[in-house]
Enzyme design. Structure first.
Site, PDB file in Angstrom:
ATOM      1  N   CYS A 104       0.897  -1.207   0.083  1.00  0.00           N
ATOM      2  CA  CYS A 104       0.154   0.040  -0.049  1.00  0.00           C
ATOM      3  C   CYS A 104       0.942   1.330   0.016  1.00  0.00           C
ATOM      4  O   CYS A 104       1.767   1.450   0.798  1.00  0.00           O
ATOM      5  CB  CYS A 104      -0.790  -0.007   1.106  1.00  0.00           C
ATOM      6  SG  CYS A 104      -1.630   1.481   1.529  1.00  0.00           S
ATOM      7  N   GLU A 105       0.519   2.063  -0.886  1.00  0.00           N
ATOM      8  CA  GLU A 105       1.342   3.354  -0.813  1.00  0.00           C
ATOM      9  C   GLU A 105       1.105   4.395   0.053  1.00  0.00           C
ATOM     10  O   GLU A 105       2.125   5.310   0.408  1.00  0.00           O
ATOM     11  CB  GLU A 105       1.225   4.133  -2.424  1.00  0.00           C
ATOM     12  CG  GLU A 105       0.006   4.870  -2.479  1.00  0.00           C
ATOM     13  CD  GLU A 105      -0.096   5.262  -3.851  1.00  0.00           C
ATOM     14  OE1 GLU A 105      -0.865   6.384  -3.973  1.00  0.00           O
ATOM     15  OE2 GLU A 105       0.229   4.752  -4.846  1.00  0.00           O
ATOM     16  N   HIS A 106      -0.137   3.944   0.735  1.00  0.00           N
ATOM     17  CA  HIS A 106      -0.311   5.067   2.088  1.00  0.00           C
ATOM     18  C   HIS A 106       0.442   4.608   3.168  1.00  0.00           C
ATOM     19  O   HIS A 106       0.885   5.610   4.135  1.00  0.00           O
ATOM     20  CB  HIS A 106      -1.924   5.052   2.200  1.00  0.00           C
ATOM     21  CG  HIS A 106      -2.664   5.488   1.091  1.00  0.00           C
ATOM     22  ND1 HIS A 106      -3.880   4.976   0.604  1.00  0.00           N
ATOM     23  CD2 HIS A 106      -2.394   6.476   0.061  1.00  0.00           C
ATOM     24  CE1 HIS A 106      -4.138   5.562  -0.489  1.00  0.00           C
ATOM     25  NE2 HIS A 106      -3.077   6.554  -0.829  1.00  0.00           N
ATOM     26  N   HIS A 107       0.832   3.317   3.570  1.00  0.00           N
ATOM     27  CA  HIS A 107       1.274   2.986   4.781  1.00  0.00           C
ATOM     28  C   HIS A 107       2.462   2.068   4.774  1.00  0.00           C
ATOM     29  O   HIS A 107       3.106   1.638   5.572  1.00  0.00           O
ATOM     30  CB  HIS A 107       0.132   1.996   5.691  1.00  0.00           C
ATOM     31  CG  HIS A 107      -1.008   3.081   5.945  1.00  0.00           C
ATOM     32  ND1 HIS A 107      -2.083   2.703   5.282  1.00  0.00           N
ATOM     33  CD2 HIS A 107      -1.161   4.032   6.768  1.00  0.00           C
ATOM     34  CE1 HIS A 107      -2.811   3.484   5.775  1.00  0.00           C
ATOM     35  NE2 HIS A 107      -2.490   4.325   6.718  1.00  0.00           N
ATOM     36  N   GLN A 145      -5.007  -0.466  -5.044  1.00  0.00           N
ATOM     37  CA  GLN A 145      -5.510  -1.547  -5.779  1.00  0.00           C
ATOM     38  C   GLN A 145      -6.166  -0.774  -6.882  1.00  0.00           C
ATOM     39  O   GLN A 145      -6.150  -1.607  -7.854  1.00  0.00           O
ATOM     40  CB  GLN A 145      -6.626  -2.263  -4.790  1.00  0.00           C
ATOM     41  CG  GLN A 145      -7.120  -3.530  -5.579  1.00  0.00           C
ATOM     42  CD  GLN A 145      -7.905  -4.428  -4.744  1.00  0.00           C
ATOM     43  OE1 GLN A 145      -7.666  -4.571  -3.293  1.00  0.00           O
ATOM     44  NE2 GLN A 145      -8.647  -5.237  -5.086  1.00  0.00           N
ATOM     45  N   HIS A 173      -5.701  -6.245   2.568  1.00  0.00           N
ATOM     46  CA  HIS A 173      -4.854  -5.251   2.788  1.00  0.00           C
ATOM     47  C   HIS A 173      -4.623  -5.274   4.147  1.00  0.00           C
ATOM     48  O   HIS A 173      -5.569  -5.164   5.332  1.00  0.00           O
ATOM     49  CB  HIS A 173      -5.468  -3.871   2.432  1.00  0.00           C
ATOM     50  CG  HIS A 173      -6.065  -3.694   0.842  1.00  0.00           C
ATOM     51  ND1 HIS A 173      -4.913  -2.626   0.166  1.00  0.00           N
ATOM     52  CD2 HIS A 173      -6.809  -4.122  -0.008  1.00  0.00           C
ATOM     53  CE1 HIS A 173      -5.511  -2.743  -1.017  1.00  0.00           C
ATOM     54  NE2 HIS A 173      -6.424  -3.820  -1.074  1.00  0.00           N
ATOM     55  N   CYS A 175      -3.102  -2.830   5.763  1.00  0.00           N
ATOM     56  CA  CYS A 175      -3.430  -1.680   6.440  1.00  0.00           C
ATOM     57  C   CYS A 175      -4.706  -1.644   7.041  1.00  0.00           C
ATOM     58  O   CYS A 175      -5.192  -0.680   8.047  1.00  0.00           O
ATOM     59  CB  CYS A 175      -3.122  -0.533   5.712  1.00  0.00           C
ATOM     60  SG  CYS A 175      -4.317  -0.438   4.075  1.00  0.00           S
TER      61      CYS A 175
END
Length: 217
Positions: A104-107, A145, A173, A175
């Site tokens: 995940c690019e956020h976490h 995704q 996910h 996250c």
């Protein structure tokens, strides 16, 4: 004390200059990456100089080279070879249950799942393993995704110029499972269609039925 401090500052300056000299373009060097891992270990509350963690920065950087290898694969090279000996075949080609792992690019924590890809060829087909390679290429990057689904379908559509492409991605996910709302087992499904799949709902149904193993009879 001043002499010691001056020596430490000079050493830090020299190390920084050496790391900068080793960079390729704007990409940080391996030494930069290992230093960043040591900083994170210390920030988390542990001692990066203790025995069990001494080689951890090297291991993490080596692992990241593999986990994020998709950045180093030229997109155009994956589907550069097709085959024309398919007789009069013009129906759906489906490769399903392509397992993948991404981050995940956020976490920067993993999400794992399966991708299902289908297309209607025009005179030529691509090797089946190449479809899986497309999925892997985009999975091995920092991702959402939704974006990954879009990248897979766009790449196949542009390279093969088929009559239609269908992509379904389903994943769990971490996250969501490991942090935040902490809902283990929750599954996210994304789909996208082009051409015949987009314009004909019956072909969408056939694709989804084949993916799920449901008989249309």
């Amino acid at each position: 004390m001043d002499a010691v401090l001056k020596s430490l500052m000079e050493r830090a300056k020299n190390e920084a200059e050496a790391r900068t000299a080793n960079r390729v373009g704007d990409r940080p060097s391996r030494e930069d990456a290992e230093a960043a891992v040591r900083t994170l270990i210390a920030w988390a509350g542990d001692d990066p100089s203790r025995e069990g963690l001494l080689d951890t920065p090297k291991r993490v950087v080596k692992a990241y080279e593999e986990l994020f290898s998709g950045y180093r694969i030229p997109t155009e090279s994956v589907l550069d070879r097709t085959f024309g000996e398919i007789g009069n075949f013009d129906d759906m080609v489906l490769v399903k249950d392509i397992t993948f792992h991404s981050h995940c690019e956020h976490h920067m924590v993993p999400f794992v799942g399966k991708a299902h890809v289908a297309y209607f060829p025009v005179e030529r087909v691509v090797g089946l393993s190449k479809i899986a390679r497309v999925v892997d290429m985009f999975a091995r990057r920092l991702q959402t995704q939704e974006h990954m689904t879009s990248q897979i379908i766009s790449t196949i559509d542009e390279a093969l110029k088929p009559r239609g492409v269908a992509v379904m991605v389903e994943a769990e996910h971490m996250c969501m499972a490991m942090r935040g709302i902490q809902k283990q087992g929750a599954s996210t499904i994304t789909t996208q269609f082009t051409g015949l799949f987009r314009d004909d709902p019956q072909e969408q149904i056939r694709f989804l039925s084949l993916v799920r193993g449901v008989s249309l009879r």
